[in-house]
Design an enzyme around this catalytic site. Structure first.
Site, short mmCIF file in Angstrom:
data_model
loop_
_atom_site.label_atom_id
_atom_site.label_comp_id
_atom_site.label_asym_id
_atom_site.label_seq_id
_atom_site.Cartn_x
_atom_site.Cartn_y
_atom_site.Cartn_z
N GLU A 1 1.03 -0.88 0.02
CA GLU A 1 -0.24 -0.17 -0.34
C GLU A 1 0.65 1.89 -0.16
O GLU A 1 1.72 1.14 0.11
CB GLU A 1 -1.19 0.28 1.22
CG GLU A 1 -1.95 -0.53 1.27
CD GLU A 1 -3.04 -0.17 2.28
OE1 GLU A 1 -3.65 -1.85 2.74
OE2 GLU A 1 -2.55 0.22 3.22
N ASP B 1 -5.93 9.39 10.29
CA ASP B 1 -4.62 8.72 10.74
C ASP B 1 -4.13 9.30 11.68
O ASP B 1 -4.40 10.62 11.90
CB ASP B 1 -3.66 9.17 9.16
CG ASP B 1 -3.79 7.77 7.83
OD1 ASP B 1 -4.01 6.87 8.66
OD2 ASP B 1 -3.93 8.91 6.93
N TYR C 1 -11.36 -4.53 3.84
CA TYR C 1 -10.16 -3.64 4.38
C TYR C 1 -10.69 -3.71 5.38
O TYR C 1 -12.16 -3.04 6.05
CB TYR C 1 -9.62 -2.65 3.59
CG TYR C 1 -7.79 -2.14 4.79
CD1 TYR C 1 -8.19 -2.03 5.69
CD2 TYR C 1 -6.84 -2.13 4.60
CE1 TYR C 1 -7.46 -1.52 7.18
CE2 TYR C 1 -6.65 -0.95 4.79
CZ TYR C 1 -6.80 -1.48 6.05
OH TYR C 1 -5.34 -0.45 7.71
#
Lengths: 410, 279
Positions: B50, B61, B176
């Site tokens: 990735e 994040d 995911y």
């Protein structure tokens, strides 16, 4: 089935957003999957609250007895004489409890948080006006509260930081990025993602993922409703001109929304031109100096570089220093219904001083931007033109910054 | 059409093991170092790579990846350079899948059609766009799929039965699974909760599942490998990279070997489970 490029029917400017939260190209729900179920739950809870008469009744009582509404519609006689043109009224939202229009939205959202059984409140703040209003309602309803505020903003808005702490809020300094409002919003969203089970995020402006832009607008539209009724009572007719400052755009949307379908009313939104919109990254005028993009859950005009990286922006006013703007404003700009302009830091400072001396009202630096445009606009209008400017906040918080900019000793 | 991602998961199944999915931010701490690391990842044991497309405001994040994005941007990384990294990687490696992961705005302003064409031309196999949920991805997903890329969606601990069909529809490559309700690299995921959620998702899709967002240690890699087809390690790699930099945030001689060494250790857990797993 609507798509992002559809535009609502043009016979009304007040029907948006569509079911997916779009105002034409703008708005939407651009959030991580973790938040999607919460956004959908919030949307449903807000729809249920709107359908429940007791929700609005409780909110109306709080607005009247706690916030002090309705705020006056004041004829600024000396300013009108000085500028020589339109008849200038101030919608006095700086007289609300906590000193700005922010309390209108916070009372609405905390009522919703309580309905949803949330026990922890978070918020972002720039100038601290929204943070103070959130800390205030959290104190009033006994809920713990965390306010994210950029480290840079904490420095330039010390009085508001102290007020929030007195009210029992925890003020978390945000050092990522440039340490201003956009970074505070990033960290508030990160908090929310990590505490989805008990936390309600009170967004302070008409931006963010759907349903926030519409919900905050609805809670702020009390400003325009009152203005309409007050002007009918005072002058027997609608105003001709509306002027309000735009950071995220909540006070402006609150004033404008009620009048969008009255074609006789000219509407002006005033962005923060900082050092001038020709100065690279030297302003916070997303619509007059930016282009469409996606940030903080919605598509809207943004300050960004050619690679899609968000710029920090600059304004003398911490409350206008945001690289985005509410998506409904972006749509109103592209549809041409509202005229968006910008004024510089210097022009806002001149307006701040003029208002203080002529009217005995110390405005916040945010509405000083609106006033700076009124100073340009009013002299060009006839004396029977009824102009309403939203005095959305008081300037006590700004006196230190103003003293520094004017090189004055306190 | 079998993509490199499909082929890789088929191969992993044949080998009877889970794959290691490694995340690095493109251009962190600079273009050349980042490219050298990228080229070294397959030999170090990365099964799928990735590549983070740096963004100024990475809202999902944690501090480690925020800092790595800002380092990359400060060093002059752009979307064009990120795609050029993929292109240079493909010169020597035509099998390791590359998934570009990031936020929508840099793609939107690129703009979308040109991004899809350039990404495919460079050799990209999949896209993960964190802030583009099923409700909004119509403007990117069909074009990306038509061009031959997989569009990978995120499922999270908050994804409930009502939403799962929306998340799984029109998706491909793999799913995911975000192991924590939170941001990358912060809280430690609970294996039992992950196992339950992954099991439930598997009951609703035939796609492979990769688990990520809080995986740091060899033990965690080993644990998640027993419940999913892939284990994603991101913040731990990015943090190791950060620790190898000098006082000015510049790469040192240790940067590449330290990062690839960590990948080797994590990967050996999956490739030689009997030797390394001690519980």
């Amino acid at each position: 089935m609507s798509t992002a490029t559809d535009t609502p029917p043009q016979n009304t400017y007040r029907s948006g957003p569509d079911e997916q939260g779009h105002f034409g190209l703008f708005g939407g729900r651009f959030v991580a999957e973790t938040l999607m179920p919460l956004i959908l739950e919030l949307e449903q809870a807000y729809a249920d609250a709107q359908a429940d008469p007791s929700f609005q009744a409780e909110l109306d009582a709080l607005l009247a007895h706690y916030a002090g509404r309705p705020s006056p519609l004041y004829f600024a006689e000396r300013l009108t004489e000085h500028l020589g043109g339109a008849k200038i009224y101030f919608k006095r939202d700086e007289l609300n409890h906590t000193g700005s229009h922010k309390i209108n939205n916070c009372l609405g959202q905390i009522q919703l948080a309580r309905r949803m059984g949330r026990t922890r409140i978070i918020a972002e703040t720039g100038a601290g006006q929204h943070g103070v209003a959130v800390a205030t309602v959290a104190a009033r309803f006994g809920l713990p509260c965390v306010i994210y505020m950029g480290a840079t903003d904490i420095e330039r808005q010390r009085p508001n930081v102290f007020r929030m702490k007195l009210l029992g809020a925890e003020v978390k300094a945000v050092t990522s990025g440039s340490g201003t409002l956009k970074d505070a919003m990033n960290d508030a969203l990160r908090d929310w993602v990590a505490n989805v089970h008990d936390t309600f995020y009170i967004i302070g402006t008409v931006a963010g993922p759907h349903p926030y832009p519409a919900m905050v607008r609805d809670f702020q539209s009390v400003i325009g409703k009152e203005t309409r009724a007050q002007m009918m009572e005072r002058e027997g007719r609608l105003p001709d001109t509306l002027v309000a400052c735009i950071g995220g755009g909540s006070n402006a949307m609150g004033l404008f929304h009620n009048f969008l379908d009255d074609p006789s009313v000219s509407i002006y939104g005033v962005e923060a031109g900082g050092h001038g919109i020709d100065v690279d990254n030297g302003h916070a005028a997303s619509m007059t100096g930016g282009k469409p993009g996606v940030l903080h859950g919605n598509r809207t005009y943004l300050l960004q570089d050619d690679d899609g990286q968000i710029l920090e922006g600059h304004s003398i006013s911490a409350g206008l220093d945001y690289p985005g703007v509410g998506p409904e404003h972006s749509w109103l700009k592209d549809s041409g219904r509202v005229t968006y302009v910008s004024v510089t830091d210097k022009e806002a400072l001149v307006a701040f001083q003029l208002c203080t001396k002529l009217e005995g009202i110390i405005p916040a630096l945010e509405p000083s931007h609106a006033l700076a445009h009124v100073m340009k606009l009013a002299p060009t209008l006839p004396s029977d033109n009824l102009l309403v400017m939203n005095m959305c906040g008081r300037g006590d918080k700004d006196i230190f910054a103003v003293a520094e900019h004017l090189h004055m000793e306190m | 059409m079998m993509t490199r991602i499909d082929k890789k998961f088929t191969e992993l199944k044949r080998q009877g093991r889970a794959g290691l999915v490694t995340f690095i931010t493109a251009g962190d701490p600079d273009y050349d170092t980042s490219l050298a690391i990228l080229k070294g990842l397959p030999d170090a044991g990365a099964d799928i790579i990735e590549i983070g497309m740096p963004f100024s405001d990475p809202m999902a994040d944690g501090p480690a990846i925020q800092a790595s994005s800002l380092r990359a941007l400060k060093a002059g990384q752009t979307m064009k350079k990120t795609l050029s990294m993929v292109r240079e990687f493909r010169v020597k490696d035509d099998t390791t899948p590359i998934v570009l992961m990031g936020y929508y705005n840099p793609i939107y302003v690129y703009p979308v059609d040109r991004f899809v064409a350039d990404a495919v031309e460079a050799g990209t196999d999949g896209l993960i766009v964190v802030d583009l949920p099923p409700e909004e991805d119509e403007e990117l997903r069909p074009a990306a799929i038509a061009a031959g890329m997989n569009v990978i969606r995120l499922a999270t601990p908050t994804t409930d039965a009502k939403r799962l069909p929306a998340v799984l529809s029109n998706t491909s490559g793999f799913v995911y699974y975000v192991s924590i309700a939170g941001i990358t690299g912060t809280a430690a995921p609970d294996i039992h909760s992950v196992e339950a959620h992954v099991g439930w998702i598997k009951g609703n899709t035939s796609l492979p599942i990769a688990v990520g967002f809080g995986v740091k240690t060899e033990d965690q890699v080993s644990a998640f490998a027993s419940v999913a087809e892939g284990v994603v390690v991101g913040s731990a790699l990015v943090s190791a990279l950060a620790q190898s930099l000098d006082g000015d945030g510049k790469a040192t001689e240790a940067t590449k070997p330290e990062l690839l060494g960590l990948v080797e250790r994590l990967s050996s857990v999956l490739r030689h489970p009997a030797e390394t797993v001690a519980v």
